[in-house]
Design a protein around this motif. Structure first.
Motif, PDB file in Angstrom:
ATOM      1  N   ALA A  77       0.826  -1.215   0.000  1.00 45.17           N
ATOM      2  CA  ALA A  77       0.000   0.000   0.000  1.00 45.17           C
ATOM      3  C   ALA A  77       0.858   1.262   0.000  1.00 45.17           C
ATOM      4  CB  ALA A  77      -0.914   0.002   1.224  1.00 45.17           C
ATOM      5  N   GLY A  78       0.306   2.319  -0.588  1.00 48.53           N
ATOM      6  CA  GLY A  78       0.939   3.632  -0.500  1.00 48.53           C
ATOM      7  C   GLY A  78       0.463   4.337   0.770  1.00 48.53           C
ATOM      8  N   THR A  79       1.024   5.509   1.019  1.00 52.48           N
ATOM      9  CA  THR A  79       0.639   6.281   2.210  1.00 52.48           C
ATOM     10  C   THR A  79      -0.858   6.552   2.221  1.00 52.48           C
ATOM     11  OG1 THR A  79       2.771   7.421   1.923  1.00 52.48           O
ATOM     12  CG2 THR A  79       1.269   8.336   3.564  1.00 52.48           C
ATOM     13  N   ASP A  80      -1.405   6.940   1.067  1.00 53.59           N
ATOM     14  CA  ASP A  80      -2.836   7.292   0.987  1.00 53.59           C
ATOM     15  C   ASP A  80      -3.729   6.093   1.280  1.00 53.59           C
ATOM     16  OD1 ASP A  80      -2.021   9.797   0.305  1.00 53.59           O
ATOM     17  OD2 ASP A  80      -2.442   9.615  -1.840  1.00 53.59           O
ATOM     18  N   GLU A  81      -3.380   4.932   0.676  1.00 58.96           N
ATOM     19  CA  GLU A  81      -4.204   3.730   0.875  1.00 58.96           C
ATOM     20  C   GLU A  81      -4.170   3.300   2.350  1.00 58.96           C
ATOM     21  OE1 GLU A  81      -2.946   3.951  -3.327  1.00 58.96           O
ATOM     22  OE2 GLU A  81      -1.833   4.032  -1.448  1.00 58.96           O
ATOM     23  N   PHE A  82      -2.969   3.344   2.925  1.00 61.78           N
ATOM     24  CA  PHE A  82      -2.792   2.970   4.328  1.00 61.78           C
ATOM     25  C   PHE A  82      -3.646   3.876   5.225  1.00 61.78           C
ATOM     26  CE2 PHE A  82      -0.062   3.301   8.276  1.00 61.78           C
ATOM     27  CZ  PHE A  82      -0.213   1.992   8.698  1.00 61.78           C
ATOM     28  N   THR A  83      -3.621   5.172   4.935  1.00 61.75           N
ATOM     29  CA  THR A  83      -4.394   6.147   5.715  1.00 61.75           C
ATOM     30  C   THR A  83      -5.886   5.894   5.576  1.00 61.75           C
ATOM     31  OG1 THR A  83      -2.651   7.785   5.350  1.00 61.75           O
ATOM     32  CG2 THR A  83      -4.803   8.628   6.050  1.00 61.75           C
TER      33      THR A  83
END
Length: 349
Positions: A335-341
């Motif tokens: 996951a990227g930062t956005d997906e994780f968030t």
């Protein structure tokens, strides 16, 4: 929390607290955005006050912009992303400057195994409190003759007493029954000896918390052999030992990207991600905001906003445990930062 370094901030008329936000450099912007988005979704009663802490040299000394200093003193609490110290411009470390400016005398570093992220160690649950203002970091060095340098380690009773008292109060607060003073008084009989003797004096006021002592090299050996021996202990130690040991403890649970940190002072406290600013991946949606998020959870508990702290912490841990598709790349995920968030926000209950 403890009477020492207690949060004394007050709510605004709208029922919210204002918290100073130092977003930091490199990935700091992205991970700070992650925190802001999650706090908005969790409806945490906090308003952020972003400040710029680009250092300035005043009379040859590294100083922070006055606006930033005023903000932290006014709000009594700050959350800080990673800061890069400008290289080759005569600046002192930004973290050191913050500690000195606000007299942040204790660094608190809890390290707890994260379910779903396997390391060679299981069930780690350590707490380390580091004296933050003196020791070898006092910056007293000089050349005696070319090729011979003397560096002075400064240990004072007032600073030792303050951090040891805080450790006892913290141990009580988190229900850990033991204080362990980590030292090298076998060699540094006067300096570390003072730290040890001060602990013995302070302990008399805390009969419900037991006190023990260990040499730093022995602690390193035992901690890396079986860290579960330290699960019921709050470790407290002088500055340099704490700097090294806190990173060692972080390594047991998977690194600085998973480790929260709080710097405590009598007037203000600053909670921070202790990893670097990673300029090589800045703006690429690869950064892991976990350390800053968990530091913000520590901050909420310090502010007695435990309901929101528990809610956010649970969502973070649930997201990490849910599988590689929801974790960032540094946590062996996709996951990227956005997906994780977004996944953490979805897990808020």
């Amino acid at each position: 929390m403890a009477s020492i370094a207690k949060f004394t901030g007050t709510k605004n008329k709208d029922g919210k607290y204002t918290v100073t936000l130092i977003e930091g450099d490199g990935i700091g912007i992205e991970i700070s955005k992650s925190v802001k988005d999650i706090y908005a979704a969790a409806e945490v009663p906090i308003k952020w006050e972003p400040v710029d802490v680009t250092p300035q040299l005043v009379n040859g000394k590294t100083t922070l912009p006055q606006e930033a200093v005023d903000s932290v003193f006014k709000n009594k609490v700050a959350l800080k992303g990673p800061l890069a110290t400008p290289i080759g411009k005569g600046h002192v470390s930004m973290n050191l400057t913050l500690r000195r400016t606000f007299n942040l005398f204790a660094n608190v570093r809890p390290c707890k195994s994260i379910v779903g992220y396997k390391t060679p160690y299981d069930n780690v649950d350590t707490v380390l409190i580091r004296e933050n203002t003196e020791g070898e970091y006092s910056g007293i060095e000089h050349t005696i003759v070319p090729g011979v340098v003397q560096s002075i380690k400064l240990i004072t009773k007032p600073a030792s007493e303050r951090v040891i008292k805080y450790a006892f109060e913290y141990a009580r607060h988190v229900n850990k029954p033991k204080i362990l003073v980590v030292h090298k008084a076998s060699i540094m009989k006067l300096s570390d000896g003072l730290f040890v003797n001060t602990a013995k004096e302070v302990a008399k006021d805390y009969p419900d918390v037991s006190l023990d002592f260990e040499l730093i090299d022995n602690t390193c050996l035992k901690l890396t052999t079986d860290p579960t021996q330290y699960s019921d202990v709050v470790m407290v130690m002088p500055n340099l030992y704490g700097d090294i040991m806190s990173d060692l403890s972080s390594g047991l649970i998977g690194g600085l990207g998973l480790t929260p940190s709080g710097n405590m002072g009598n007037n203000v406290s600053i909670f921070e991600a202790v990893h670097g600013s990673a300029p090589d991946i800045a703006g690429m949606n690869l950064a892991n905001p976990t350390a800053l998020l968990l530091s913000s959870v520590m901050m909420l508990r310090h502010m007695s906003l435990d309901f929101y702290a528990d809610k956010i912490e649970k969502a973070i841990l649930q997201t990490i445990a849910s599988g590689p598709e929801n974790r960032t790349k540094d946590l062996r995920g996709q996951a990227g930062t956005d997906e994780f968030t977004k996944k953490i926000i979805a897990n808020l209950e």
